[in-house]
Design a protein around this motif. Sequence first.
Motif, short mmCIF file in Angstrom:
data_model
loop_
_atom_site.label_atom_id
_atom_site.label_comp_id
_atom_site.label_asym_id
_atom_site.label_seq_id
_atom_site.Cartn_x
_atom_site.Cartn_y
_atom_site.Cartn_z
N ASP A 12 -15.09 79.93 7.06
CA ASP A 12 -14.03 79.14 7.67
C ASP A 12 -13.93 79.59 9.13
O ASP A 12 -14.92 79.66 9.82
CB ASP A 12 -12.72 79.32 6.90
CG ASP A 12 -12.82 78.76 5.48
OD1 ASP A 12 -13.50 77.74 5.31
OD2 ASP A 12 -12.22 79.35 4.56
N ASN A 13 -12.76 79.88 9.63
CA ASN A 13 -12.62 80.40 10.98
C ASN A 13 -13.16 81.83 11.05
O ASN A 13 -12.98 82.62 10.12
CB ASN A 13 -11.16 80.38 11.42
CG ASN A 13 -10.64 78.96 11.59
OD1 ASN A 13 -11.23 78.18 12.32
ND2 ASN A 13 -9.57 78.64 10.90
N THR A 51 -13.27 85.32 13.53
CA THR A 51 -12.77 86.04 14.70
C THR A 51 -13.57 87.32 14.86
O THR A 51 -13.63 88.14 13.94
CB THR A 51 -11.27 86.38 14.56
OG1 THR A 51 -10.52 85.16 14.43
CG2 THR A 51 -10.78 87.13 15.78
N GLY A 75 -14.57 75.41 11.12
CA GLY A 75 -13.50 75.96 11.95
C GLY A 75 -14.07 76.49 13.25
O GLY A 75 -15.19 76.15 13.64
N ASP A 76 -13.33 77.35 13.94
CA ASP A 76 -13.74 77.90 15.23
C ASP A 76 -14.28 79.32 15.08
O ASP A 76 -13.92 80.05 14.17
CB ASP A 76 -12.55 77.93 16.20
CG ASP A 76 -12.03 76.54 16.53
OD1 ASP A 76 -12.84 75.59 16.52
OD2 ASP A 76 -10.81 76.40 16.78
N ILE A 77 -15.15 79.68 16.03
CA ILE A 77 -15.59 81.06 16.19
C ILE A 77 -14.92 81.60 17.44
O ILE A 77 -15.19 81.12 18.55
CB ILE A 77 -17.11 81.17 16.31
CG1 ILE A 77 -17.80 80.56 15.09
CG2 ILE A 77 -17.53 82.63 16.47
CD1 ILE A 77 -19.32 80.54 15.19
N ILE A 78 -14.03 82.56 17.29
CA ILE A 78 -13.29 83.13 18.41
C ILE A 78 -13.81 84.54 18.68
O ILE A 78 -13.82 85.39 17.79
CB ILE A 78 -11.78 83.17 18.12
CG1 ILE A 78 -11.26 81.74 17.88
CG2 ILE A 78 -11.03 83.82 19.27
CD1 ILE A 78 -9.82 81.68 17.44
N GLY A 127 -16.20 72.75 14.65
CA GLY A 127 -15.25 73.41 15.52
C GLY A 127 -15.91 73.85 16.80
O GLY A 127 -16.91 73.28 17.24
N ASN A 178 -15.55 68.19 16.23
CA ASN A 178 -14.91 69.06 17.21
C ASN A 178 -13.69 68.36 17.79
O ASN A 178 -13.78 67.22 18.23
CB ASN A 178 -15.90 69.39 18.34
CG ASN A 178 -15.42 70.56 19.18
OD1 ASN A 178 -14.26 70.64 19.55
ND2 ASN A 178 -16.32 71.48 19.48
#
Length: 441
Positions: free
Chosen positions: A212-213, A215, A232-235, A253, A274
């Motif tokens: 999922d996301n 971090t 999801g996003d990769i932060i 994402g 996105n």
Amino acid sequence: MRYTKNYIGKTYMNIRGGGCMETGVNSDILGYLKKRQSELEKVSHPMVRYDDSFRYLYAFGLGVMALGNMKAMKELQEYFESLSVRLCISEKGREQIITDINNYFDFRLTECIEKIREKEIQYCFVLDLYKIYQLSLWSQDYCEKVLDYYQQIFRFSDIERNFFETFSESAQKKDTEKAGKAYELFRKKGYEIRYSVMSYFFPEFVLEENYDNITVKAGKTFIIDKPTKVTGDIIVERGGSLLVLGGILKIYGSIITDGGRVRLYNARVRVMDNKNDYFMKLSKTAIVQITYSFIDCGGKCGCINQTTGRFILSDTVISNTSGERAVEFLGRSAVITRCRFVNCNAGALALMKNSRVNIENTEFINCMSEYGGSLYSESIGNVKVESCTFENSKAKYLGSAIYFKYSKFGQFVTNCTYKECMPEESSVFNVYDDDFEMQRL
């Protein structure tokens, strides 16, 4: 490994031509081209990116098994030759391996072991040994001893030994399920091996990881080296690193940094969805490097927005961007070489603030925008565009290929070609027209 001398006699290898450095072209042009195409289609060995000295010693180490005694040489020489070609060992180098095995064995073996110190290299080396061992019949006892001694030298644990034996047997039988279970057990015990290495020895082995996301915290490195789906996003936080090394990434994402490091090498990226303007939002980062990669934005967004630092983009294709430029750069300096920008519906490049940018040997195909169909610059820094191609690049107003907003020296466009760029009368727009050399097809 002194025992090997007991198995090594005087040997001779009839080595055929056709190494990586072969350049001669005979009168049969079509035959030569067909041969070169066949060579290019071969899958590169994972160790081919290392220098000549390393690859020679790596091949020497494998040659101990394949050429170490007469029985082994009779049945394994042909495969060893093909392996040496994939490692880009020259004909002279392959002949030298025989000489070194017979006359300088202890010295060369010591050098070999010194080179093969990293676990990643040892793992690839042992898989190569297993491949040779599985092809043996008459010399199987000898090959088994060589394999065992190398693993002793590398101080492999029982867990490592069991994994490589099981994975190699699974690859030989094309048993993907058994290989997958062996890999999962290997990881649970705290070990890791590059997916690109496993897939080289077992092409049918496909493993996709799902997240999922994500971090990436300070001091941590997140590596994507296998087929991966991120919903999801990769932060990437300050002090963290994201490395996409030979991985295949499908992402729903964005990649977002706040001081973190991002590097893509030999990556295949597809943006599935996105909600942001750009796939990669990169801020407070010192350097971003993307090499030998493909990024398909799927018509969902622009590709890269970088606000600080340096940007290095080489030998990469960015395609199917929409809504924003493929790359918007506001950092200190950028180098873009041997790249392709394809189907960029809001233009390919936007250079802002005081960015200093060199763009060389790059193709822009089917790019369009209101000003500067492919390249728009309002940077007050020097911008150099050299030996680039603009094809079907379109602007609604001015600069079908390139538009410089500010009139200043230090903006150079040289040795570029323009094909079917509209409006044709203003392929490059800048007050200082004398700075430009334009060639149209």
